[in-house]
Scaffold this motif. Structure first.
Motif, PDB file in Angstrom:
ATOM      1  N   TYR A  44       0.820  -1.213   0.000  1.00  0.00           N
ATOM      2  CA  TYR A  44       0.000   0.000   0.000  1.00  0.00           C
ATOM      3  C   TYR A  44       0.855   1.265   0.000  1.00  0.00           C
ATOM      4  N   ASN A  45       2.163   1.100  -0.071  1.00  0.00           N
ATOM      5  CA  ASN A  45       3.098   2.222  -0.022  1.00  0.00           C
ATOM      6  C   ASN A  45       2.814   3.097   1.204  1.00  0.00           C
ATOM      7  N   ALA A  46       2.584   2.440   2.348  1.00  0.00           N
ATOM      8  CA  ALA A  46       2.166   3.142   3.557  1.00  0.00           C
ATOM      9  C   ALA A  46       3.024   2.751   4.752  1.00  0.00           C
ATOM     10  N   VAL A  47       3.183   3.717   5.645  1.00  0.00           N
ATOM     11  CA  VAL A  47       3.846   3.477   6.927  1.00  0.00           C
ATOM     12  C   VAL A  47       2.913   3.937   8.040  1.00  0.00           C
ATOM     13  N   ILE A  48       3.026   3.271   9.193  1.00  0.00           N
ATOM     14  CA  ILE A  48       2.192   3.624  10.340  1.00  0.00           C
ATOM     15  C   ILE A  48       3.095   3.823  11.553  1.00  0.00           C
ATOM     16  N   PHE A  49       2.935   4.975  12.183  1.00  0.00           N
ATOM     17  CA  PHE A  49       3.615   5.261  13.442  1.00  0.00           C
ATOM     18  C   PHE A  49       2.583   5.159  14.555  1.00  0.00           C
ATOM     19  N   ILE A  50       2.918   4.479  15.635  1.00  0.00           N
ATOM     20  CA  ILE A  50       2.040   4.385  16.799  1.00  0.00           C
ATOM     21  C   ILE A  50       2.773   5.089  17.940  1.00  0.00           C
ATOM     22  N   HIS A  51       2.283   6.276  18.276  1.00  0.00           N
ATOM     23  CA  HIS A  51       2.974   7.126  19.240  1.00  0.00           C
ATOM     24  C   HIS A  51       2.338   7.069  20.624  1.00  0.00           C
ATOM     25  N   GLY A  52       3.193   6.957  21.636  1.00  0.00           N
ATOM     26  CA  GLY A  52       2.748   7.116  23.015  1.00  0.00           C
ATOM     27  C   GLY A  52       2.609   8.598  23.302  1.00  0.00           C
ATOM     28  N   CYS A  53       1.516   8.979  23.919  1.00  0.00           N
ATOM     29  CA  CYS A  53       1.241  10.406  24.131  1.00  0.00           C
ATOM     30  C   CYS A  53       2.290  11.083  25.006  1.00  0.00           C
ATOM     31  N   PHE A  54       2.815  10.381  26.005  1.00  0.00           N
ATOM     32  CA  PHE A  54       3.827  10.998  26.860  1.00  0.00           C
ATOM     33  C   PHE A  54       5.135  11.199  26.107  1.00  0.00           C
ATOM     34  N   TRP A  55       5.652  10.155  25.492  1.00  0.00           N
ATOM     35  CA  TRP A  55       6.987  10.203  24.894  1.00  0.00           C
ATOM     36  C   TRP A  55       7.069  11.125  23.693  1.00  0.00           C
ATOM     37  N   HIS A  56       5.940  11.378  23.040  1.00  0.00           N
ATOM     38  CA  HIS A  56       5.958  12.242  21.862  1.00  0.00           C
ATOM     39  C   HIS A  56       5.283  13.587  22.135  1.00  0.00           C
ATOM     40  N   GLY A  57       4.949  13.845  23.400  1.00  0.00           N
ATOM     41  CA  GLY A  57       4.450  15.160  23.795  1.00  0.00           C
ATOM     42  C   GLY A  57       3.143  15.553  23.145  1.00  0.00           C
ATOM     43  N   HIS A  58       2.196  14.627  23.085  1.00  0.00           N
ATOM     44  CA  HIS A  58       0.895  14.912  22.472  1.00  0.00           C
ATOM     45  C   HIS A  58       0.063  15.796  23.398  1.00  0.00           C
ATOM     46  N   ASN A  59      -0.632  16.749  22.834  1.00  0.00           N
ATOM     47  CA  ASN A  59      -1.455  17.668  23.615  1.00  0.00           C
ATOM     48  C   ASN A  59      -2.819  17.019  23.864  1.00  0.00           C
ATOM     49  N   CYS A  60      -2.882  16.123  24.848  1.00  0.00           N
ATOM     50  CA  CYS A  60      -4.132  15.431  25.171  1.00  0.00           C
ATOM     51  C   CYS A  60      -4.198  15.180  26.673  1.00  0.00           C
ATOM     52  N   ARG A  61      -5.251  14.507  27.100  1.00  0.00           N
ATOM     53  CA  ARG A  61      -5.443  14.262  28.533  1.00  0.00           C
ATOM     54  C   ARG A  61      -4.404  13.312  29.132  1.00  0.00           C
ATOM     55  N   LEU A  62      -3.736  12.519  28.301  1.00  0.00           N
ATOM     56  CA  LEU A  62      -2.755  11.562  28.809  1.00  0.00           C
ATOM     57  C   LEU A  62      -1.373  12.175  29.039  1.00  0.00           C
ATOM     58  N   PHE A  63      -1.157  13.369  28.537  1.00  0.00           N
ATOM     59  CA  PHE A  63       0.171  13.981  28.648  1.00  0.00           C
ATOM     60  C   PHE A  63       0.208  15.047  29.729  1.00  0.00           C
ATOM     61  N   ARG A  64       1.180  14.925  30.627  1.00  0.00           N
ATOM     62  CA  ARG A  64       1.480  15.933  31.642  1.00  0.00           C
ATOM     63  C   ARG A  64       2.990  16.070  31.725  1.00  0.00           C
ATOM     64  N   TRP A  65       3.455  17.308  31.834  1.00  0.00           N
ATOM     65  CA  TRP A  65       4.887  17.513  32.019  1.00  0.00           C
ATOM     66  C   TRP A  65       5.269  17.008  33.406  1.00  0.00           C
ATOM     67  N   PRO A  66       6.320  16.215  33.526  1.00  0.00           N
ATOM     68  CA  PRO A  66       6.752  15.727  34.839  1.00  0.00           C
ATOM     69  C   PRO A  66       7.225  16.879  35.726  1.00  0.00           C
ATOM     70  N   ALA A  67       6.962  16.762  37.012  1.00  0.00           N
ATOM     71  CA  ALA A  67       7.361  17.803  37.966  1.00  0.00           C
ATOM     72  C   ALA A  67       8.845  17.707  38.298  1.00  0.00           C
ATOM     73  N   SER A  68       9.387  16.487  38.283  1.00  0.00           N
ATOM     74  CA  SER A  68      10.803  16.335  38.610  1.00  0.00           C
ATOM     75  C   SER A  68      11.650  16.482  37.355  1.00  0.00           C
ATOM     76  N   ARG A  69      12.791  17.094  37.494  1.00  0.00           N
ATOM     77  CA  ARG A  69      13.762  17.297  36.407  1.00  0.00           C
ATOM     78  C   ARG A  69      13.116  17.896  35.156  1.00  0.00           C
ATOM     79  N   PRO A  70      12.441  19.023  35.290  1.00  0.00           N
ATOM     80  CA  PRO A  70      11.700  19.595  34.151  1.00  0.00           C
ATOM     81  C   PRO A  70      12.580  19.938  32.946  1.00  0.00           C
TER      82      PRO A  70
END
Length: 135
Positions: A44-70
């Motif tokens: 299909y000449n296609a690629v799929i990325f499956i991103h974790g919301c934290f590790w890729h900094g997605h702006n959603c309810r699952l992402f929060r900036w860590p308080a330690s070592r900002p």
């Protein structure tokens, strides 16, 4: 952080099982392609990325900036975002069709997993060049 998986994560397994059950065949983590896409479907000449919301900094309810070592975390996550942008640009410029599936889309309460798999399968059969699945 050495215990954090970079591949074969739960969201990845969900998408892989769903697509495989629908008859799609793919390669995993192809090193020759920019960004090492999680799934590559050459037919299909296609690629799929499956991103974790934290590790890729997605702006959603699952992402929060860590308080330690900002400072460390800002640099780490911003670096991931910049690598993602570069990889998507390089893949697009070489003619690959690109899908990005965010973890939050698979976790949403409105039938998340099944809905994402069905829409992803429909996209693969379409002519659309890119798609993003998010909450």
């Amino acid at each position: 952080m050495s215990g954090i998986r970079g591949k074969d994560t739960k969201p990845e397994w969900i998408v892989r099982r769903g697509l495989h059950a629908m008859g799609f065949r793919f390669r995993l983590h192809v090193r020759d392609l920019p960004g090492r896409p999680d799934l590559v479907l050459p037919r299909y000449n296609a690629v799929i990325f499956i991103h974790g919301c934290f590790w890729h900094g997605h702006n959603c309810r699952l992402f929060r900036w860590p308080a330690s070592r900002p400072d460390f975390w800002r640099e780490k996550i911003e670096g991931n975002r910049q690598r993602d942008v570069r990889a998507l640009y390089d893949l697009d410029s070489t003619g690959w069709r690109i899908a990005v599936v965010w973890e939050c889309a698979l976790r949403s309460k409105g039938g998340g997993m099944e809905s994402v798999i069905e829409r992803l399968a429909a996209w693969l059969k379409s002519d659309s060049s890119s798609v993003e699945f998010k909450e």
